[in-house]
Motif scaffolding. Structure first.
Motif, short mmCIF file in Angstrom:
data_model
loop_
_atom_site.label_atom_id
_atom_site.label_comp_id
_atom_site.label_asym_id
_atom_site.label_seq_id
_atom_site.Cartn_x
_atom_site.Cartn_y
_atom_site.Cartn_z
N LEU A 197 -3.30 2.12 -2.79
CA LEU A 197 -3.61 1.45 -1.52
C LEU A 197 -3.00 0.06 -1.42
O LEU A 197 -2.52 -0.34 -0.36
CB LEU A 197 -5.13 1.36 -1.33
CG LEU A 197 -5.87 2.69 -1.13
CD1 LEU A 197 -7.38 2.45 -1.08
CD2 LEU A 197 -5.41 3.37 0.15
N ARG A 198 -3.01 -0.68 -2.52
CA ARG A 198 -2.62 -2.09 -2.48
C ARG A 198 -1.17 -2.34 -2.88
O ARG A 198 -0.63 -3.41 -2.59
CB ARG A 198 -3.55 -2.91 -3.39
CG ARG A 198 -5.02 -2.80 -3.07
CD ARG A 198 -5.33 -3.42 -1.71
NE ARG A 198 -5.06 -4.83 -1.69
CZ ARG A 198 -5.92 -5.76 -2.07
NH1 ARG A 198 -7.12 -5.40 -2.51
NH2 ARG A 198 -5.61 -7.04 -2.00
N VAL A 199 -0.54 -1.37 -3.55
CA VAL A 199 0.83 -1.58 -4.03
C VAL A 199 1.79 -0.56 -3.41
O VAL A 199 2.80 -0.93 -2.78
CB VAL A 199 0.90 -1.50 -5.57
CG1 VAL A 199 2.34 -1.67 -6.04
CG2 VAL A 199 0.01 -2.56 -6.20
N VAL A 200 1.48 0.73 -3.57
CA VAL A 200 2.42 1.78 -3.17
C VAL A 200 2.61 1.81 -1.66
O VAL A 200 3.74 1.84 -1.16
CB VAL A 200 1.95 3.15 -3.70
CG1 VAL A 200 2.86 4.26 -3.17
CG2 VAL A 200 1.95 3.15 -5.22
N SER A 204 6.04 0.88 0.40
CA SER A 204 6.73 2.00 1.06
C SER A 204 6.92 1.78 2.55
O SER A 204 7.65 2.56 3.18
CB SER A 204 5.94 3.30 0.83
OG SER A 204 5.73 3.55 -0.53
N MET A 205 6.28 0.78 3.13
CA MET A 205 6.32 0.61 4.58
C MET A 205 7.73 0.47 5.14
O MET A 205 8.03 1.05 6.19
CB MET A 205 5.46 -0.59 4.98
CG MET A 205 3.96 -0.39 4.79
SD MET A 205 3.35 1.07 5.65
CE MET A 205 3.57 0.57 7.35
N PRO A 206 8.65 -0.30 4.52
CA PRO A 206 10.00 -0.35 5.10
C PRO A 206 10.66 1.01 5.21
O PRO A 206 11.32 1.31 6.21
CB PRO A 206 10.76 -1.28 4.13
CG PRO A 206 9.69 -2.13 3.51
CD PRO A 206 8.51 -1.22 3.39
N TYR A 207 10.49 1.85 4.19
CA TYR A 207 11.06 3.19 4.23
C TYR A 207 10.39 4.04 5.31
O TYR A 207 11.05 4.82 6.00
CB TYR A 207 10.90 3.88 2.87
CG TYR A 207 11.74 3.31 1.77
CD1 TYR A 207 12.98 3.85 1.46
CD2 TYR A 207 11.30 2.22 1.01
CE1 TYR A 207 13.76 3.34 0.44
CE2 TYR A 207 12.08 1.69 -0.01
CZ TYR A 207 13.31 2.26 -0.29
OH TYR A 207 14.07 1.73 -1.30
N ILE A 208 9.08 3.89 5.44
CA ILE A 208 8.35 4.67 6.44
C ILE A 208 8.83 4.33 7.84
O ILE A 208 9.03 5.22 8.68
CB ILE A 208 6.83 4.43 6.29
CG1 ILE A 208 6.33 5.01 4.96
CG2 ILE A 208 6.07 5.06 7.45
CD1 ILE A 208 4.88 4.71 4.67
#
Length: 283
Positions: A197-200, A204-208
Motif C-alpha cells: 500500500l505504501r511503497v508498491v 507504480s502510479m506513473p506506469y498506471i
C-alpha cells in the motif's frame, strides 16, 4: 544558571521561507510555469497552422466533396442548433466512459496480481498475452453471437480494448519498483500489506497513468467500430449515416468531436497524474 525560554533566532536564507532549499524550488516552479505557458502558445500555433493548411488544401483542390473549414463550422452549428450532435456525442461519451472505467479498474487489479503474486502471474499472464495479440475488433462477430447488438456488446468491445492496453503497463509498474525501497521498508519492520500500500502502489502510479492514457486512446479508437453494431445513436453511427449521403462535412465534425473529447480527457488524466505523482522528478 539561567534558561532561555525563547528559541535561538536563526537566519533564514533568501528563498527558504517556504521550506525550500536555496531558492531552487521557487526557481524550478517558475521555470515549469514558463514552460507550460510556452506549450500553450505552441498548441495554439500548431492549431492555427493546421487549420490554415486545411483551408489552403480545400481551396486549391478540385474535389467537390472535400469540405472547407467554414462548411464544417456550419455543419457543427447546425448540429448544435438541432440537437442531433449533442445526442450523438453524449451516447458515444457514455459508452467510452463505461468501457474505459471498467477496463482500467480490472486492468489495475489484474496488473497488481500479476506483478505482486507469482501465482497470479502464472494464471493470468498467458491469457493476457494471448488476447493482446488479437485485435478487439476481430472479436466483434463472436461478441454479436453471445451478447447480441445491444449496448452491452458495444461497451464490452471498448472495455476489452481499454483493459488490454492498461494491464501490461500496470504489471510493469509493479515489477519495476526499486528493490531498495522494498528492502528499506522491510528493514523498518513493514509487513507485506503495508509495503504494497505504501511503497508498491505509489511507485507504480506513473506506469498506471501511462497505461490509462494508452487505454483511453484505444477506447476512442474502438468506438466507431463498436457503434457499427446497429447503434441508434453515437458519433460512429452519425459518421456512417453521413457517409451514405456523402455528407463529408458531418463526417469531419464527428472526427473533430472524437479528437477533441479524447484530447480533453487525456489532459484531465495528466492533471490527475501530476497531483498524484508530485513526488516524482521530471524533466
Amino acid at each position: 544558571m539561567t534558561t532561555r525560554s525563547d528559541p535561538v533566532p536563526r537566519t533564514v536564507p533568501p528563498g527558504m521561507a517556504d521550506g525550500s532549499s536555496g531558492g531552487t524550488v521557487p526557481a524550478r516552479r517558475r521555470r515549469r510555469q514558463g514552460g507550460e505557458r510556452s506549450m500553450v502558445w505552441l498548441y495554439v500555433s500548431t492549431l492555427v497552422l493546421g487549420i490554415g493548411l486545411w483551408w489552403l488544401a480545400s481551396a486549391l483542390g478540385d474535389n467537390a466533396l472535400a469540405p472547407t473549414p467554414m462548411e464544417v463550422v456550419a455543419a457543427f452549428g447546425e448540429g448544435v442548433r438541432d440537437g442531433w450532435l449533442l445526442d450523438h456525442t453524449l451516447a458515444s461519451l457514455g459508452r467510452v466512459l463505461v468501457g474505459f472505467v471498467l477496463g482500467v479498474a480490472l486492468a489495475i487489479l489484474a496488473g497488481f496480481l500479476m506483478g505482486w503474486y507469482r501465482l497470479g502471474r502464472g494464471l493470468l499472464e498467458p491469457w493476457v498475452q494471448f488476447f493482446r495479440t488479437v485485435p478487439p475488433l476481430a472479436l466483434i462477430p463472436l461478441v454479436i453471437v453471445f451478447l447480441g447488438i445491444g449496448e452491452s456488446a458495444k461497451v464490452f468491445v471498448i472495455f476489452l480494448a481499454a483493459f488490454l492496453s492498461c494491464v501490461i503497463a500496470t504489471f510493469q509498474g509493479v515489477r519495476n519498483v526499486d528493490l531498495t525501497y522494498l528492502n528499506a521498508a522491510r528493514v523498518l519492520g513493514a509487513k507485506d500489506g503495508t509495503i504494497f500500500l505504501r511503497v508498491v502502489i505509489p511507485a507504480s502510479m506513473p506506469y498506471i497513468f501511462v497505461g490509462m492514457r494508452v487505454a483511453l486512446g484505444s477506447a476512442w479508437a474502438t468506438l466507431v467500430a463498436a457503434e457499427l453494431l446497429a447503434a441508434p445513436t453515437g458519433l460512429g453511427r452519425m459518421m456512417q449515416a453521413a457517409q451514405q449521403f456523402l455528407q463529408t462535412d458531418r463526417i469531419v465534425v464527428g472526427i473533430l468531436m472524437i479528437g477533441a473529447l479524447g484530447f480533453l480527457m487525456d489532459r484531465l488524466l495528466l492533471v490527475a497524474e501530476r497531483r498524484l505523482t508530485s513526488w516524482q522528478e521530471v524533466r
